[in-house]
Design a protein around this motif. Sequence first.
Motif, PDB file in Angstrom:
ATOM      1  N   LEU A  86       8.019   1.180  13.747  1.00 37.50           N
ATOM      2  CA  LEU A  86       6.702   1.489  14.301  1.00 37.50           C
ATOM      3  C   LEU A  86       6.443   0.779  15.571  1.00 37.50           C
ATOM      4  CD1 LEU A  86       4.873   0.864  10.955  1.00 37.50           C
ATOM      5  CD2 LEU A  86       5.217   2.985  11.960  1.00 37.50           C
ATOM      6  N   VAL A 127      11.895   4.593  10.481  1.00 35.52           N
ATOM      7  CA  VAL A 127      11.033   4.618  11.676  1.00 35.52           C
ATOM      8  C   VAL A 127      10.819   3.003  12.274  1.00 35.52           C
ATOM      9  CG1 VAL A 127       8.588   5.038  12.162  1.00 35.52           C
ATOM     10  CG2 VAL A 127       9.902   6.620  10.992  1.00 35.52           C
ATOM     11  N   ARG A 174      12.017   0.727   7.550  1.00 35.46           N
ATOM     12  CA  ARG A 174      12.838   0.051   8.736  1.00 35.46           C
ATOM     13  C   ARG A 174      14.096   0.184   8.452  1.00 35.46           C
ATOM     14  NH1 ARG A 174       9.637  -5.530  10.260  1.00 35.46           N
ATOM     15  NH2 ARG A 174       9.386  -6.003   8.262  1.00 35.46           N
ATOM     16  N   SER A 215      -7.583   2.463   6.745  1.00 38.39           N
ATOM     17  CA  SER A 215      -8.444   1.598   7.553  1.00 38.39           C
ATOM     18  C   SER A 215      -8.832   0.495   6.557  1.00 38.39           C
ATOM     19  CB  SER A 215      -9.526   2.371   8.242  1.00 38.39           C
ATOM     20  OG  SER A 215     -10.487   1.436   8.940  1.00 38.39           O
ATOM     21  N   TYR A 252      -8.063  -5.302  -2.111  1.00 33.55           N
ATOM     22  CA  TYR A 252      -7.616  -4.883  -3.401  1.00 33.55           C
ATOM     23  C   TYR A 252      -7.727  -5.937  -4.511  1.00 33.55           C
ATOM     24  CZ  TYR A 252      -4.685  -2.095  -0.083  1.00 33.55           C
ATOM     25  OH  TYR A 252      -4.402  -1.385   1.035  1.00 33.55           O
ATOM     26  N   THR A 298       0.829  -1.194   0.122  1.00 34.82           N
ATOM     27  CA  THR A 298       0.145   0.070  -0.203  1.00 34.82           C
ATOM     28  C   THR A 298       0.860   1.328  -0.108  1.00 34.82           C
ATOM     29  OG1 THR A 298      -1.589  -1.267   1.316  1.00 34.82           O
ATOM     30  CG2 THR A 298      -1.826   1.336   1.264  1.00 34.82           C
ATOM     31  N   ALA A 327      -0.856   0.447   9.286  1.00 32.31           N
ATOM     32  CA  ALA A 327      -0.337  -0.468  10.143  1.00 32.31           C
ATOM     33  C   ALA A 327       0.148  -1.558   9.146  1.00 32.31           C
ATOM     34  CB  ALA A 327      -1.261  -1.111  11.312  1.00 32.31           C
TER      35      ALA A 327
HETATM   36  N1  NAP Z   1      -4.370  -5.990   1.035  1.00 31.14           N
HETATM   37  C1  NAP Z   1      -5.391  -5.593   1.179  1.00 31.14           C
HETATM   38  O1  NAP Z   1      -6.829  -5.972   0.530  1.00 31.14           O
HETATM   39  C2  NAP Z   1      -5.954  -4.472   2.048  1.00 31.14           C
HETATM   40  C3  NAP Z   1      -7.327  -3.942   1.937  1.00 31.14           C
HETATM   41  C4  NAP Z   1      -7.730  -2.884   2.885  1.00 31.14           C
HETATM   42  C5  NAP Z   1      -6.703  -2.417   3.853  1.00 31.14           C
HETATM   43  N2  NAP Z   1      -5.699  -3.014   3.899  1.00 31.14           N
HETATM   44  C6  NAP Z   1      -4.805  -2.638   4.745  1.00 31.14           C
HETATM   45  O2  NAP Z   1      -3.702  -1.895   4.376  1.00 31.14           O
HETATM   46  C7  NAP Z   1      -2.476  -1.851   5.372  1.00 31.14           C
HETATM   47  C8  NAP Z   1      -1.151  -2.331   4.476  1.00 31.14           C
HETATM   48  O3  NAP Z   1      -1.333  -3.506   4.064  1.00 31.14           O
HETATM   49  P1  NAP Z   1      -0.025  -3.736   3.035  1.00 31.14           P
HETATM   50  O4  NAP Z   1      -0.427  -5.180   2.496  1.00 31.14           O
HETATM   51  O5  NAP Z   1       0.360  -2.645   2.239  1.00 31.14           O
HETATM   52  O6  NAP Z   1       1.088  -4.170   4.228  1.00 31.14           O
HETATM   53  P2  NAP Z   1       2.698  -4.617   3.807  1.00 31.14           P
HETATM   54  O7  NAP Z   1       2.735  -4.815   2.350  1.00 31.14           O
HETATM   55  O8  NAP Z   1       2.712  -5.846   4.780  1.00 31.14           O
HETATM   56  O9  NAP Z   1       3.647  -3.479   4.163  1.00 31.14           O
HETATM   57  C9  NAP Z   1       3.722  -3.317   5.670  1.00 31.14           C
HETATM   58  C10 NAP Z   1       4.780  -2.193   5.540  1.00 31.14           C
HETATM   59  O10 NAP Z   1       4.971  -1.810   7.045  1.00 31.14           O
HETATM   60  C11 NAP Z   1       6.405  -1.865   7.078  1.00 31.14           C
HETATM   61  N3  NAP Z   1       6.919  -2.422   8.636  1.00 31.14           N
HETATM   62  C12 NAP Z   1       6.631  -3.554   9.278  1.00 31.14           C
HETATM   63  N4  NAP Z   1       7.139  -3.658  10.414  1.00 31.14           N
HETATM   64  C13 NAP Z   1       7.629  -2.372  10.827  1.00 31.14           C
HETATM   65  C14 NAP Z   1       8.055  -1.647  11.909  1.00 31.14           C
HETATM   66  N5  NAP Z   1       8.141  -2.332  13.052  1.00 31.14           N
HETATM   67  N6  NAP Z   1       8.417  -0.372  11.653  1.00 31.14           N
HETATM   68  C15 NAP Z   1       8.511   0.115  10.508  1.00 31.14           C
HETATM   69  N7  NAP Z   1       7.928  -0.380   9.431  1.00 31.14           N
HETATM   70  C16 NAP Z   1       7.352  -1.658   9.351  1.00 31.14           C
HETATM   71  C17 NAP Z   1       6.887  -3.048   6.312  1.00 31.14           C
HETATM   72  O11 NAP Z   1       8.247  -2.815   5.865  1.00 31.14           O
HETATM   73  P3  NAP Z   1       9.252  -4.033   5.194  1.00 31.14           P
HETATM   74  O12 NAP Z   1       9.048  -3.864   3.914  1.00 31.14           O
HETATM   75  O13 NAP Z   1      10.729  -3.517   5.749  1.00 31.14           O
HETATM   76  O14 NAP Z   1       8.748  -5.381   5.482  1.00 31.14           O
HETATM   77  C18 NAP Z   1       6.148  -2.482   4.940  1.00 31.14           C
HETATM   78  O15 NAP Z   1       6.556  -1.358   4.407  1.00 31.14           O
HETATM   79  C19 NAP Z   1      -2.962  -3.178   6.351  1.00 31.14           C
HETATM   80  O16 NAP Z   1      -3.513  -2.500   7.726  1.00 31.14           O
HETATM   81  C20 NAP Z   1      -4.082  -3.743   5.749  1.00 31.14           C
HETATM   82  O17 NAP Z   1      -4.947  -4.232   6.817  1.00 31.14           O
HETATM   83  C21 NAP Z   1      -5.266  -4.050   3.131  1.00 31.14           C
END
Ligand code: NAP
Length: 224
Positions: free
Chosen positions: A54, A52, A36, A104, A142, A16, A74
């Motif tokens: 988190l 950062v 990170r 969200s 998505y 995202t 998150a």
């Molecule tokens: N997928 C869907 O269909 C969908 C739909 C609606 C809402 N969402 C929401 O969208 C949000 C993001 O999802 P996503 O799939 O984009 O997530 P993601 O691909 O798992 O990305 C998470 C990000 O957070 C970083 N991160 C993890 N731990 C961290 C820490 N301790 N400190 C700093 N950064 C940290 C990760 O860094 P690294 O790259 O280093 O791991 C990565 O950049 C979620 O809350 C999800 O519920 C998702």
Amino acid sequence: MDVDRPVLVVGATGKTGRAVCTALVAAGAPVRAAVRAGREPAAPTGTTPVVVDLATGQGLTAALEGARAAYHLAPNMHPDEVGIAERMATAAVDVGLERLVFHSVLHPDDARMPHHLRKAEAEAVLREALGQPLTVLRPAAYHQNLVAQALSGMLAVPYSLDAPSTNVDLADVAEVAADALLGAHAGLTLDLAGPEALSTRLLAAQAAAVLGREVGDRRMSVQE
Ligand SMILES: NC(=O)c1ccc[n+]([C@@H]2O[C@H](COP(=O)([O-])OP(=O)(O)OC[C@H]3O[C@@H](n4cnc5c(N)ncnc54)[C@H](OP(=O)(O)O)[C@@H]3O)[C@@H](O)[C@H]2O)c1
């Protein structure tokens, strides 16, 4: 002057955050990509990485300092989503952040999806803490989530194959996010859904028609 100040994007190396950074860079905005430690090289093209954590909140205040707006999310399915929101809220208040947009999910109050309830709580935490109205985007699942499965020939989901969902294109979500960060939609809570309600069976059939080969569908267990 304001347009020269950067926008901070949390989770910038993830699915995202990367899309939101891309939309902001395309709009000509300077972007700080929260990553990170050690992940600086993975920051999206055209952004400036800022470290950062988190989990502890370390680096958050410095990352927000001087920013015109911030996009908060998150990591996917993170068990401490509410704690992460609390740390973001504290840092945002500390620096007097003018605009926070929270990523969200569609139906955050639906108890059939316990991880959604953490989003509802995170929304409440942020609304309570901030002095200005929070902007909240609530995207459906998505469209991109199922593309790799479609290409591999099998859609496997942990819910009924007949349940309709309104999957949304992540690029469209990112475009709305960029608009919100750059001044639109202040204080609104927006549901972001695709134009059609389609079951997994229908999605598999559509993928098969587009790809010109068989695409199956399967209900998998939640444990898989
Ligand atoms: N997928 C869907 O269909 C969908 C739909 C609606 C809402 N969402 C929401 O969208 C949000 C993001 O999802 P996503 O799939 O984009 O997530 P993601 O691909 O798992 O990305 C998470 C990000 O957070 C970083 N991160 C993890 N731990 C961290 C820490 N301790 N400190 C700093 N950064 C940290 C990760 O860094 P690294 O790259 O280093 O791991 C990565 O950049 C979620 O809350 C999800 O519920 C998702």
